[in-house]
Design a protein around this motif. Structure first.
Motif, mmCIF file in Angstrom:
data_model
loop_
_atom_site.group_PDB
_atom_site.id
_atom_site.type_symbol
_atom_site.label_atom_id
_atom_site.label_comp_id
_atom_site.label_asym_id
_atom_site.label_seq_id
_atom_site.Cartn_x
_atom_site.Cartn_y
_atom_site.Cartn_z
ATOM 1 N N SER A 241 69.916 29.855 82.153
ATOM 2 C CA SER A 241 69.606 28.585 82.815
ATOM 3 C C SER A 241 68.213 28.136 82.416
ATOM 4 O O SER A 241 67.386 28.933 81.970
ATOM 5 C CB SER A 241 69.709 28.708 84.334
ATOM 6 N N ARG A 242 67.949 26.855 82.586
ATOM 7 C CA ARG A 242 66.656 26.322 82.175
ATOM 8 C C ARG A 242 65.678 26.325 83.336
ATOM 9 O O ARG A 242 66.072 26.377 84.508
ATOM 10 C CB ARG A 242 66.808 24.903 81.623
ATOM 11 N N ASP A 243 64.412 26.285 83.002
ATOM 12 C CA ASP A 243 63.359 26.167 83.996
ATOM 13 C C ASP A 243 63.054 24.684 84.167
ATOM 14 O O ASP A 243 62.668 24.010 83.202
ATOM 15 C CB ASP A 243 62.109 26.930 83.541
ATOM 16 N N LEU A 244 63.221 24.165 85.378
ATOM 17 C CA LEU A 244 63.068 22.733 85.608
ATOM 18 C C LEU A 244 61.647 22.245 85.404
ATOM 19 O O LEU A 244 61.422 21.051 85.222
ATOM 20 C CB LEU A 244 63.532 22.373 87.029
ATOM 21 N N ASN A 245 60.683 23.166 85.417
ATOM 22 C CA ASN A 245 59.286 22.770 85.264
ATOM 23 C C ASN A 245 58.714 23.062 83.879
ATOM 24 O O ASN A 245 57.562 22.738 83.617
ATOM 25 C CB ASN A 245 58.439 23.472 86.331
ATOM 26 N N ASP A 246 59.513 23.686 83.013
ATOM 27 C CA ASP A 246 59.039 24.007 81.670
ATOM 28 C C ASP A 246 60.218 23.958 80.693
ATOM 29 O O ASP A 246 61.004 24.904 80.632
ATOM 30 C CB ASP A 246 58.379 25.382 81.643
ATOM 31 N N PRO A 247 60.364 22.888 79.932
ATOM 32 C CA PRO A 247 61.525 22.755 79.037
ATOM 33 C C PRO A 247 61.559 23.776 77.915
ATOM 34 O O PRO A 247 62.573 23.887 77.214
ATOM 35 C CB PRO A 247 61.373 21.333 78.477
ATOM 36 N N ASN A 248 60.484 24.536 77.732
ATOM 37 C CA ASN A 248 60.453 25.541 76.674
ATOM 38 C C ASN A 248 60.959 26.903 77.151
ATOM 39 O O ASN A 248 61.053 27.840 76.362
ATOM 40 C CB ASN A 248 59.029 25.693 76.128
ATOM 41 N N ILE A 249 61.313 27.010 78.443
ATOM 42 C CA ILE A 249 61.671 28.300 79.022
ATOM 43 C C ILE A 249 63.136 28.315 79.463
ATOM 44 O O ILE A 249 63.627 27.368 80.082
ATOM 45 C CB ILE A 249 60.769 28.634 80.228
ATOM 46 N N LEU A 250 63.823 29.424 79.126
ATOM 47 C CA LEU A 250 65.153 29.712 79.654
ATOM 48 C C LEU A 250 65.076 31.006 80.453
ATOM 49 O O LEU A 250 64.338 31.923 80.087
ATOM 50 C CB LEU A 250 66.172 29.868 78.517
ATOM 51 N N TRP A 251 65.866 31.089 81.530
ATOM 52 C CA TRP A 251 65.977 32.315 82.307
ATOM 53 C C TRP A 251 67.283 32.995 81.954
ATOM 54 O O TRP A 251 68.347 32.367 81.943
ATOM 55 C CB TRP A 251 65.880 32.020 83.798
#
Length: 348
Positions: A241-251
Motif C-alpha cells: 500500500s502507499r503512504d498518503l503523505n509520501d508518494p515515494n514510499i510503499l508499505w
C-alpha cells in the motif's frame, strides 16, 4: 493505592510488549482513547474482507463497537439480482482484496474484488451491479482497477500478475501477463503511471502499454526490490500500500515483517517498533499517520477474547497503531473472520 497506581502506569508505559495488547484495549486511559477515536473520525473508513459472511464490509473506525448498526457503512457480495450468473456465484467465497476507483469513461466509481475461490470482478459502486467477472480459478489475492477500466490481478497460484482488457466489454478475457512467484498484491501508481506488485521474493514495477483492447505489461527490472530475508528464509510478500503523505514510499508486509520501501533507492527499512510483525495480511496508513493492520489470531501471543481458530489465516480484530509503531486500540466484530482490512478510499 499509590503503589497500585504506580504499577498500572508502569504497565501502560511498557506497552511495547505484544502480550500487553489485550490489557491496553481494556485499560487505556479515557484521554488516550478519546485521542485515538478523534483521529479515526477524521480519517478514512476501513474495509474488511469478512470470510465468515463472504462479504466486503466497510466500517467507521470512529465507532468503537463494530457490532452496532452505526459502525457498518456498506456491505456487498455478488448476487443474482446484481447481474451475476450462478456460475459466478458458485466461484465467490473467501474474499481477499477490494478497491474502489473512479473510471470516468464509465461515469463514476467502480469496485474491484477478488476471492480465494477464484472469482475476480468489477461492479458499480455503491450499487454493486456487475460490470465484468471471471473465474480465474488460481486463488487470486490482489486486484486493482486502472483509470481506463482494465483490471489487474495478482494471481497467486498462477505465479503471475495479469492485466485484462475489461474496459472493452463484458467479460473480455484478453490479457497480458508478467511472471511473479506467488503474486499477492498489486497497486497502481498514479505518480509514475505504473503497476507495483509483491510476491514471494520481490517488490516489482511494471510498465502498462499497448491499448485498452490489447494491453501489454512489462517489468521494469531496474526498479525491482528484493524482500528482506533476515527474519524469514521465505519472505512471502502479502500486502502492498502507499503512504498518503509520501508518494515515494510503499508499505509492504511479508511473513518475516513489515517494511517501508523507498521506490527511488529500492531500500527496505523495518517498520517502527511494534508495527514490524510477522504474517501481516493487511497493512495501510491513514492520512493522520495511524496504521491499520490485520494479522491472524493464530499468530498472536496475546490471548484475545473469542479469537478465530479456523481458518488459521483470519482474525476477529483490526488493529490500530500509532505513527511511531505502538499499539493504540482495536476494533472487533462478533463472529467476523477478517482476512484483510485496510483504509477505504477512492483516489489512488
Amino acid at each position: 493505592m499509590k503503589r497500585l497506581l504506580i504499577f498500572c502506569m508502569a504497565v501502560i508505559f511498557a506497552c511495547c510488549k505484544e502480550d500487553k495488547q489485550a490489557f491496553l484495549q481494556k485499560s487505556t486511559t479515557m484521554s488516550a482513547q478519546a485521542k485515538g477515536v478523534t483521529e479515526a473520525v477524521t480519517d478514512d473508513w476501513i474495509w474488511a474482507g469478512n470470510q465468515a459472511t463472504n462479504k466486503i464490509e466497510i466500517y467507521d473506525p470512529g465507532v468503537e463497537d463494530w457490532n452496532s448498526s452505526t459502525a457498518l457503512k456498506w456491505s456487498w457480495k455478488p448476487e443474482a439480482a446484481k447481474g451475476y450468473s450462478q456460475y459466478a456465484l458458485d466461484n465467490w467465497g473467501l474474499p481477499t482484496d477490494f478497491k474502489v476507483r473512479t473510471v470516468n469513461v464509465w461515469g463514476g466509481n467502480h469496485l474491484v474484488a477478488s476471492c480465494s475461490n477464484g472469482l475476480v470482478t468489477i461492479a458499480s459502486y455503491p450499487g454493486g451491479i456487475k460490470k465484468w467477472a471471471y473465474n480465474l480459478g488460481f486463488n487470486p489475492h490482489g486486484v486493482e482497477l486502472l483509470p481506463n477500466g482494465n483490471i489487474a490481478v495478482a494471481a497467486t497460484d498462477k505465479d503471475s500478475v495479469l492485466l485484462f482488457a475489461s474496459s472493452t466489454g463484458n467479460d473480455n478475457l484478453t490479457h497480458a501477463a508478467v511472471r511473479l512467484n506467488k503474486a499477492h498484491a498489486v497497486l497502481y501508481d498514479p505518480v509514475e503511471h505504473i503497476l507495483w506488485a509483491t510476491g514471494n521474493d520481490f517488490v516489482m514495477a511494471m510498465q502498462v502499454g499497448g491499448t485498452d483492447a490489447a494491453p501489454t505489461l512489462t517489468e521494469l527490472p531496474e526498479r525491482r526490490g528484493r524482500l528482506n530475508t533476515t527474519s524469514s528464509a521465505n519472505p512471502y510478500g502479502h500486502d502492498l500500500s502507499r503512504d498518503l503523505n509520501d508518494p515515494n514510499i510503499l508499505w509492504v508486509s511479508t511473513n518475516g515483517g513489515v517494511y517501508r520501501f523507498d521506490k527511488t533507492t529500492k531500500a527496505f527499512t523495518d517498520a517502527p517498533n511494534l508495527l514490524n510483525k510477522t504474517f501481516v495480511k493487511g497493512i495501510s496508513r491513514q492520512q493522520s499517520g495511524l496504521f491499520v493492520l490485520t494479522r491472524p489470531d493464530s499468530e498472536k501471543t496475546t490471548e484475545l477474547p473469542d479469537p478465530v481458530t479456523s481458518p488459521t489465516w483470519c482474525t476477529r480484530y483490526v488493529d490500530i497503531y500509532s505513527s511511531d509503531g505502538y499499539f493504540q486500540y482495536y476494533r472487533t466484530k462478533s463472529g467476523a473472520k477478517f482476512y484483510k482490512a485496510k483504509i477505504f478510499r477512492t483516489p489512488y
